[in-house]
Write a protein that holds these residues in place. Structure first.
Motif, PDB file in Angstrom:
ATOM      1  N   VAL A  99      -8.566   1.153 -33.376  1.00  8.08           N
ATOM      2  CA  VAL A  99      -9.862   0.509 -33.181  1.00  8.08           C
ATOM      3  C   VAL A  99     -10.425   0.934 -31.828  1.00  8.08           C
ATOM      4  O   VAL A  99      -9.735   1.543 -31.010  1.00  8.08           O
ATOM      5  CB  VAL A  99      -9.752  -1.033 -33.249  1.00  8.08           C
ATOM      6  CG1 VAL A  99      -9.215  -1.485 -34.603  1.00  8.08           C
ATOM      7  CG2 VAL A  99      -8.864  -1.567 -32.120  1.00  8.08           C
ATOM      8  N   ILE A 100     -11.688   0.629 -31.587  1.00  6.81           N
ATOM      9  CA  ILE A 100     -12.319   0.941 -30.314  1.00  6.81           C
ATOM     10  C   ILE A 100     -11.669   0.125 -29.201  1.00  6.81           C
ATOM     11  O   ILE A 100     -11.426  -1.075 -29.347  1.00  6.81           O
ATOM     12  CB  ILE A 100     -13.831   0.636 -30.374  1.00  6.81           C
ATOM     13  CG1 ILE A 100     -14.530   1.639 -31.271  1.00  6.81           C
ATOM     14  CG2 ILE A 100     -14.450   0.654 -28.976  1.00  6.81           C
ATOM     15  CD1 ILE A 100     -15.978   1.278 -31.551  1.00  6.81           C
ATOM     16  N   HIS A 101     -11.389   0.783 -28.075  1.00  7.80           N
ATOM     17  CA  HIS A 101     -10.951   0.105 -26.867  1.00  7.80           C
ATOM     18  C   HIS A 101     -11.808   0.578 -25.698  1.00  7.80           C
ATOM     19  O   HIS A 101     -12.553   1.562 -25.805  1.00  7.80           O
ATOM     20  CB  HIS A 101      -9.472   0.374 -26.583  1.00  7.80           C
ATOM     21  CG  HIS A 101      -8.550  -0.232 -27.587  1.00  7.80           C
ATOM     22  ND1 HIS A 101      -8.429  -1.596 -27.752  1.00  7.80           N
ATOM     23  CD2 HIS A 101      -7.706   0.339 -28.500  1.00  7.80           C
ATOM     24  CE1 HIS A 101      -7.539  -1.844 -28.710  1.00  7.80           C
ATOM     25  NE2 HIS A 101      -7.091  -0.699 -29.180  1.00  7.80           N
ATOM     26  N   SER A 102     -11.715  -0.118 -24.593  1.00  7.41           N
ATOM     27  CA  SER A 102     -12.461   0.250 -23.388  1.00  7.41           C
ATOM     28  C   SER A 102     -11.773  -0.391 -22.195  1.00  7.41           C
ATOM     29  O   SER A 102     -10.782  -1.109 -22.348  1.00  7.41           O
ATOM     30  CB  SER A 102     -13.922  -0.210 -23.492  1.00  7.41           C
ATOM     31  OG  SER A 102     -14.011  -1.621 -23.615  1.00  7.41           O
ATOM     32  N   LEU A 103     -12.292  -0.141 -21.003  1.00  7.51           N
ATOM     33  CA  LEU A 103     -11.693  -0.704 -19.797  1.00  7.51           C
ATOM     34  C   LEU A 103     -12.746  -1.321 -18.889  1.00  7.51           C
ATOM     35  O   LEU A 103     -13.848  -0.787 -18.744  1.00  7.51           O
ATOM     36  CB  LEU A 103     -10.930   0.372 -19.011  1.00  7.51           C
ATOM     37  CG  LEU A 103      -9.460   0.548 -19.376  1.00  7.51           C
ATOM     38  CD1 LEU A 103      -8.884   1.787 -18.706  1.00  7.51           C
ATOM     39  CD2 LEU A 103      -8.640  -0.681 -18.996  1.00  7.51           C
ATOM     40  N   ASP A 104     -12.375  -2.435 -18.288  1.00  7.74           N
ATOM     41  CA  ASP A 104     -13.166  -3.103 -17.265  1.00  7.74           C
ATOM     42  C   ASP A 104     -12.262  -3.282 -16.056  1.00  7.74           C
ATOM     43  O   ASP A 104     -11.279  -4.018 -16.111  1.00  7.74           O
ATOM     44  CB  ASP A 104     -13.659  -4.450 -17.803  1.00  7.74           C
ATOM     45  CG  ASP A 104     -14.496  -5.235 -16.797  1.00  7.74           C
ATOM     46  OD1 ASP A 104     -14.479  -4.887 -15.605  1.00  7.74           O
ATOM     47  OD2 ASP A 104     -15.142  -6.208 -17.208  1.00  7.74           O
ATOM     48  N   PHE A 105     -12.572  -2.587 -14.962  1.00  8.01           N
ATOM     49  CA  PHE A 105     -11.804  -2.690 -13.727  1.00  8.01           C
ATOM     50  C   PHE A 105     -12.539  -3.601 -12.759  1.00  8.01           C
ATOM     51  O   PHE A 105     -13.601  -3.255 -12.251  1.00  8.01           O
ATOM     52  CB  PHE A 105     -11.619  -1.303 -13.095  1.00  8.01           C
ATOM     53  CG  PHE A 105     -10.410  -0.577 -13.590  1.00  8.01           C
ATOM     54  CD1 PHE A 105      -9.198  -0.688 -12.934  1.00  8.01           C
ATOM     55  CD2 PHE A 105     -10.473   0.195 -14.730  1.00  8.01           C
ATOM     56  CE1 PHE A 105      -8.068  -0.041 -13.390  1.00  8.01           C
ATOM     57  CE2 PHE A 105      -9.352   0.860 -15.197  1.00  8.01           C
ATOM     58  CZ  PHE A 105      -8.148   0.737 -14.527  1.00  8.01           C
ATOM     59  N   HIS A 106     -11.983  -4.763 -12.489  1.00 11.24           N
ATOM     60  CA  HIS A 106     -12.608  -5.682 -11.546  1.00 11.24           C
ATOM     61  C   HIS A 106     -12.561  -5.156 -10.113  1.00 11.24           C
ATOM     62  O   HIS A 106     -13.237  -5.688  -9.237  1.00 11.24           O
ATOM     63  CB  HIS A 106     -11.934  -7.055 -11.621  1.00 11.24           C
ATOM     64  CG  HIS A 106     -12.222  -7.790 -12.893  1.00 11.24           C
ATOM     65  ND1 HIS A 106     -12.061  -9.153 -13.026  1.00 11.24           N
ATOM     66  CD2 HIS A 106     -12.660  -7.357 -14.106  1.00 11.24           C
ATOM     67  CE1 HIS A 106     -12.389  -9.519 -14.260  1.00 11.24           C
ATOM     68  NE2 HIS A 106     -12.746  -8.435 -14.929  1.00 11.24           N
ATOM     69  N   ALA A 107     -11.777  -4.120  -9.867  1.00 12.20           N
ATOM     70  CA  ALA A 107     -11.746  -3.493  -8.553  1.00 12.20           C
ATOM     71  C   ALA A 107     -12.896  -2.507  -8.360  1.00 12.20           C
ATOM     72  O   ALA A 107     -13.135  -2.055  -7.247  1.00 12.20           O
ATOM     73  CB  ALA A 107     -10.419  -2.765  -8.338  1.00 12.20           C
ATOM     74  N   GLY A 108     -13.594  -2.151  -9.443  1.00 13.88           N
ATOM     75  CA  GLY A 108     -14.710  -1.222  -9.347  1.00 13.88           C
ATOM     76  C   GLY A 108     -16.017  -1.951  -9.071  1.00 13.88           C
ATOM     77  O   GLY A 108     -16.163  -3.132  -9.388  1.00 13.88           O
ATOM     78  N   ILE A 109     -16.965  -1.240  -8.481  1.00 12.25           N
ATOM     79  CA  ILE A 109     -18.269  -1.823  -8.163  1.00 12.25           C
ATOM     80  C   ILE A 109     -19.343  -0.935  -8.779  1.00 12.25           C
ATOM     81  O   ILE A 109     -19.483   0.228  -8.400  1.00 12.25           O
ATOM     82  CB  ILE A 109     -18.473  -1.936  -6.641  1.00 12.25           C
ATOM     83  CG1 ILE A 109     -17.345  -2.751  -6.007  1.00 12.25           C
ATOM     84  CG2 ILE A 109     -19.825  -2.585  -6.330  1.00 12.25           C
ATOM     85  CD1 ILE A 109     -17.350  -2.723  -4.492  1.00 12.25           C
ATOM     86  N   GLY A 110     -20.096  -1.488  -9.720  1.00 14.99           N
ATOM     87  CA  GLY A 110     -21.121  -0.734 -10.428  1.00 14.99           C
ATOM     88  C   GLY A 110     -20.660  -0.381 -11.827  1.00 14.99           C
ATOM     89  O   GLY A 110     -19.478  -0.066 -12.042  1.00 14.99           O
ATOM     90  N   PRO A 111     -21.569  -0.437 -12.826  1.00 12.68           N
ATOM     91  CA  PRO A 111     -21.181  -0.182 -14.216  1.00 12.68           C
ATOM     92  C   PRO A 111     -20.499   1.166 -14.430  1.00 12.68           C
ATOM     93  O   PRO A 111     -19.575   1.270 -15.241  1.00 12.68           O
ATOM     94  CB  PRO A 111     -22.509  -0.266 -14.977  1.00 12.68           C
ATOM     95  CG  PRO A 111     -23.371  -1.144 -14.136  1.00 12.68           C
ATOM     96  CD  PRO A 111     -22.992  -0.842 -12.716  1.00 12.68           C
ATOM     97  N   SER A 112     -20.928   2.210 -13.719  1.00  9.45           N
ATOM     98  CA  SER A 112     -20.320   3.531 -13.918  1.00  9.45           C
ATOM     99  C   SER A 112     -18.930   3.620 -13.315  1.00  9.45           C
ATOM    100  O   SER A 112     -18.174   4.543 -13.623  1.00  9.45           O
ATOM    101  CB  SER A 112     -21.214   4.617 -13.325  1.00  9.45           C
ATOM    102  OG  SER A 112     -21.246   4.531 -11.909  1.00  9.45           O
ATOM    103  N   LYS A 113     -18.579   2.675 -12.446  1.00  7.05           N
ATOM    104  CA  LYS A 113     -17.270   2.662 -11.797  1.00  7.05           C
ATOM    105  C   LYS A 113     -16.321   1.662 -12.445  1.00  7.05           C
ATOM    106  O   LYS A 113     -15.145   1.947 -12.655  1.00  7.05           O
ATOM    107  CB  LYS A 113     -17.424   2.330 -10.307  1.00  7.05           C
ATOM    108  CG  LYS A 113     -18.396   3.220  -9.557  1.00  7.05           C
ATOM    109  CD  LYS A 113     -17.945   4.663  -9.529  1.00  7.05           C
ATOM    110  CE  LYS A 113     -18.879   5.523  -8.692  1.00  7.05           C
ATOM    111  NZ  LYS A 113     -18.472   6.946  -8.692  1.00  7.05           N
TER     112      LYS A 113
END
Length: 357
Positions: A99-113
């Protein structure tokens, strides 16, 4: 300011594409806070789905509990990502699931990061972000553009990012993640699943009724038994955390939720909390406490010294969560060594991250 208060202030803020944002400071984040090291650290996370054991066989869970999990790199939680403040972090997400997966890094700042965007089955994506603010941060699967993110987190797709500050003192360090399981097959304490492999139950999540609280992927993973006069066996294969009396220890406590707070406490101990970067200075805030609130979607850096030999216990002081698995044993003993971490709990130190290129 207690993290529960910070979480309440932040609850009304909705950033497009990023519902769960980092809650490590009451101030706006600034890319000017960290001097760049010039080093780029590379990490690969492999998304997949598999059956895992999430509770041992014991009187509370006869026969143990198997569950249809979602994972990074084959484990709950995913591996800890440990870097130095000012590093550039390069992440590759490879989707080997169905299935589709993705990542969200709370250490990143900005949608592209911070956000990978969707990665379809069989595909991969690589991107970078700057390790601006020191501390501990959650990463998790964002599912299909947040559609189903609650299920992917509850199924085990989360982990921790450690960003070491420049002036950090050496300590023995440990990585511990709590997490909730909402299991369609679990009939409750003393019954369990009768051997059925469970899967995600939306109604239980909706009603905030988790069946288990995991510590690094399993309920009571690090608790052999409880009781003195009347003992209850919980996990005959349990490892425990070993420390030396009087040594400085550092704990990266991750709470992916997806729903509940963790009221973290060391039984027979107290702790210093290093939570949130101080703007325009390196390092982290230092607070003394005996119980510290960690909201869902967050993580905390805790330091503790265990002064005398004996058994201490790290717990989520919500007693129903302790009963459901949210506890781990810490044994202070002079025989402890620098290398006796339970599997998967070792964190690369500041010195090691500085030497790694």
């Amino acid at each position: 300011m207690n993290k529960a208060i910070v979480a309440g202030l932040a609850a009304g803020v909705l950033v497009v594409g990023l519902i769960f944002s980092p809650l490590f400071t009451g101030f706006p984040l600034s890319t000017a806070q960290a001097q760049g090291t010039g080093n780029t650290k590379h990490f690969t996370l492999i998304a997949d789905e598999m059956e895992l054991q999430v509770a041992p066989s014991n009187p509370l869970h006869p026969g143990g509990i198997m569950y249809k999990a979602m994972v990074f790199n084959g484990t709950i939680p995913g591996p800890v990502i440990s870097v130095h403040q000012g590093d550039t972090v390069e992440i590759t997400l490879r989707n080997e699931g169905n299935v589709i997966h993705s990542l969200d890094f709370h250490a990143g700042i900005g949608p592209s990061k911070a956000l990978s965007g969707n990665v379809a089955a069989g595909e991969s994506k690589t991107w970078t972000f700057d390790a601006v603010n020191a501390g501990a941060f959650l990463y998790h699967c964002g599912a299909d553009g947040l559609n189903g993110v609650w299920e992917h987190i509850a199924n085990g797709m989360y982990g921790g990012v450690v960003i070491h500050p420049h002036n950090e003192k050496p300590a023995k360090e440990f990585y511990v993640s709590f997490g909730e399981i909402y299991n369609s097959a679990d009939k409750g304490p003393f019954v369990g699943t009768n051997g059925t492999v469970g899967s995600f139950d939306l109604v239980k999540l909706w009603n905030d009724s988790p069946d288990l609280i995991l510590t690094n992927g399993m309920a009571h993973k690090y608790v052999p038994e409880i009781g003195a006069a009347s003992k209850i066996p919980l996990n005959p294969d349990a490892e425990v955390f070993m420390v030396k009396p009087g040594e400085l220890t550092r704990w990266y406590i991750v709470n992916p939720g997806p729903n509940d707070y963790v009221a973290f406490h060391f039984i027979a101990g107290q702790m210093d909390v290093r939570d949130g970067s101080i703007k325009n200075r390196y390092g982290t805030q230092l607070k003394n406490d005996e119980t510290w609130t960690i909201p869902p979607g967050s993580a905390t850096v805790i330091e503790a010294v265990f002064p005398e030999e004996g058994v201490y216990v790290g717990v989520d002081h919500n007693m129903s969560h302790v009963l459901k698995g949210g506890a781990f044993a810490v044994v202070a003993d002079d025989a402890s060594t620098d290398n006796d971490h339970p599997e998967g709990t070792y964190v690369m130190s500041m010195e090691e991250t500085m030497m790694e290129h």
